[in-house]
Write an enzyme that holds these catalytic residues in place. Structure first.
Site, PDB file in Angstrom:
ATOM      1  N   ASP A   1      -2.253  -1.657  -4.039  1.00 62.52           N
ATOM      2  CA  ASP A   1      -2.782  -0.500  -4.763  1.00 62.52           C
ATOM      3  C   ASP A   1      -1.807  -0.059  -5.853  1.00 62.52           C
ATOM      4  O   ASP A   1      -1.909   1.033  -6.392  1.00 62.52           O
ATOM      5  CB  ASP A   1      -3.128   0.654  -3.827  1.00 62.52           C
ATOM      6  CG  ASP A   1      -1.952   1.133  -2.984  1.00 62.52           C
ATOM      7  OD1 ASP A   1      -0.811   0.702  -3.246  1.00 62.52           O
ATOM      8  OD2 ASP A   1      -2.171   1.936  -2.057  1.00 62.52           O
TER       9      ASP A   1
ATOM     10  N   LEU B   1       0.845  -1.192   0.000  1.00 60.29           N
ATOM     11  CA  LEU B   1       0.000   0.000   0.000  1.00 60.29           C
ATOM     12  C   LEU B   1       0.877   1.238   0.000  1.00 60.29           C
ATOM     13  O   LEU B   1       1.834   1.308   0.777  1.00 60.29           O
ATOM     14  CB  LEU B   1      -0.884   0.036   1.259  1.00 60.29           C
ATOM     15  CG  LEU B   1      -1.959  -1.036   1.434  1.00 60.29           C
ATOM     16  CD1 LEU B   1      -2.577  -0.927   2.820  1.00 60.29           C
ATOM     17  CD2 LEU B   1      -3.032  -0.889   0.364  1.00 60.29           C
ATOM     18  N   HIS B   2       0.538   2.205  -0.850  1.00 57.07           N
ATOM     19  CA  HIS B   2       1.267   3.473  -0.803  1.00 57.07           C
ATOM     20  C   HIS B   2       0.460   4.668  -1.283  1.00 57.07           C
ATOM     21  O   HIS B   2       0.866   5.801  -1.088  1.00 57.07           O
ATOM     22  CB  HIS B   2       2.561   3.380  -1.636  1.00 57.07           C
ATOM     23  CG  HIS B   2       2.326   3.405  -3.119  1.00 57.07           C
ATOM     24  ND1 HIS B   2       1.933   2.298  -3.831  1.00 57.07           N
ATOM     25  CD2 HIS B   2       2.428   4.410  -4.030  1.00 57.07           C
ATOM     26  CE1 HIS B   2       1.797   2.601  -5.101  1.00 57.07           C
ATOM     27  NE2 HIS B   2       2.089   3.880  -5.261  1.00 57.07           N
ATOM     28  N   ARG B   3      -0.707   4.437  -1.894  1.00 52.69           N
ATOM     29  CA  ARG B   3      -1.450   5.562  -2.468  1.00 52.69           C
ATOM     30  C   ARG B   3      -2.133   6.381  -1.374  1.00 52.69           C
ATOM     31  O   ARG B   3      -2.615   5.840  -0.381  1.00 52.69           O
ATOM     32  CB  ARG B   3      -2.473   5.059  -3.486  1.00 52.69           C
ATOM     33  CG  ARG B   3      -1.802   4.414  -4.677  1.00 52.69           C
ATOM     34  CD  ARG B   3      -2.716   4.199  -5.850  1.00 52.69           C
ATOM     35  NE  ARG B   3      -1.976   3.527  -6.925  1.00 52.69           N
ATOM     36  CZ  ARG B   3      -1.210   4.172  -7.800  1.00 52.69           C
ATOM     37  NH1 ARG B   3      -1.111   5.483  -7.756  1.00 52.69           N
ATOM     38  NH2 ARG B   3      -0.555   3.493  -8.738  1.00 52.69           N
TER      39      ARG B   3
END
Length: 377
Positions: A281, A208-210
């Protein structure tokens, strides 16, 4: 012909390696082709950048512009100024940009201002979500570059609808898949594999990074809570620096959440290949999961890679954590959809790109290179 290849961030490195290999193959055949590799420095953390050069055997860049850090605008401006200076000193016949990171857009603008042709690898993909910085980068880059190397017919259609002439669009496949095939025999388990006694198909891999998923700590907590309460399997979570800040703020702990540092390519792909499923994501990981026939759940409301859904193993879950539950149930009961690999994702994309570049640009430059001595490979 001199090609300037631009790379700036982790997703770029997986795309340029096989292109450089294809250029070197042509050099061995005494072709008039050479390249310079420009690292913009957009990813300047060793874990996010340097390890990939080593893992993928990418040669050291001819220059690192050191354009990382700052806001989106500050980073774009720094890269443009420094790349323009490099092009003044090392003018090339064509600039090759890849993907959709800030470096791609910034270097395209700088090159076009100097009337240097630009070719875009992975052109034409669109999410339709203009809140994503990557979507802005894609639209701007494709609005001014000269030739478009695409991964799918869907990307071709986007470009045609925007007015790009058909003879400038080249469906070649996916260079990330070239990298995957060229390195599958080299993948290796990360240290945590033996430390926590993981085994094939008995864990989930999470990335996850968004901003929509990690910028608000309570939303991130809810996503993790839903995931961990609907499976008994461990969840391996290599944490992006952006996400680690939020996790630290939360103080989130769960015995089945295995938090790890960002990994090198060879270790990460090992985890993708052996996972029960990938929950992400990211866009690129959905492509790798499709080729490796690993179920993939994308925590976004749109995707620029629809072929991973219509053909591949991917499903678009959305950003509402409760949406995860029916997809996790399909995995638990073995009812995931059948899939296949998109056309031309065959590991031979980079030779197609280099061959097309030679066809387009070599006739214009061969006289200038008549006395050029090729370096030894």
């Amino acid at each position: 012909m001199l090609i300037t290849i631009v790379a700036g961030a982790r997703p770029n490195f997986m795309k340029i390696g096989p292109i450089i290999n294809a250029i070197k193959f042509q050099q061995e055949r005494d072709r008039y082709i050479n390249y310079r590799l420009v690292h913009t420095g957009q990813h300047y953390d060793q874990k996010m950048s340097g390890n990939f050069f080593h893992d993928l055997r990418i040669p050291e860049p001819d220059i690192n512009l050191g354009g990382g850090g700052g806001t989106q605008a500050e980073q774009t401006a720094a890269i443009m100024v420094k790349f323009e200076k490099d092009l003044f000193e090392n003018r090339s016949d064509v600039v090759l940009v890849v993907g959709d990171v800030t470096s791609t857009m910034a270097c395209t603008i700088a090159a076009k201002k100097l009337c240097i042709p630009v070719a875009h690898v992975e052109a034409g993909i669109r999410s339709g979500d203009m809140t994503m910085p990557e979507e802005i980068n894609r639209v701007v880059t494709d609005s001014i570059c000269d030739h478009f190397f695409t991964t799918s017919e869907v990307a071709n259609e986007h470009l045609l609808k925007s007015g790009v002439p058909d003879n400038r669009i080249h469906l070649v496949g996916n260079t990330m898949i070239d990298t995957l095939y060229q390195n599958l025999h080299r993948i290796r388990p990360p240290r945590l594999w033996s430390q926590i006694k993981l085994s094939s198909s008995n864990y989930f891999l999470l990335t996850l990074h968004r901003p929509s998923n990690v910028d608000h700590p309570q939303d991130l907590k809810k996503m993790l809570d839903v995931l961990l309460s609907n499976t008994n399997l461990p969840v391996v979570f290599p944490v992006h620096p952006r996400t680690k800040i939020r996790l630290d703020e939360l103080g989130y702990r769960n015995d089945r959440l295995i938090v790890a540092d960002p990994m090198g390519y060879l270790e990460f792909i090992f985890l993708v290949k052996n996972a029960k499923a990938v929950i992400t994501d990211s866009g690129g990981i959905t492509e790798e999961a499709t080729v490796l026939n690993v179920p993939c759940l994308t925590l976004r409301n749109s995707t620029e890679r629809p072929e991973t859904i219509t053909i591949g193993t991917n499903e678009l879950v959305g950003t509402n954590p409760s949406n995860l539950i029916p997809f996790l149930e399909k995995l638990r009961t073995g009812k995931w959809k059948k899939s296949s690999i998109p056309p031309l994702w065959d590991g031979k994309t980079s030779p197609r790109i280099v061959s097309k570049l030679m066809t387009i640009y070599q006739n214009e430059t061969i006289e200038a290179y008549s006395g050029f001595s090729m370096p030894s490979s």
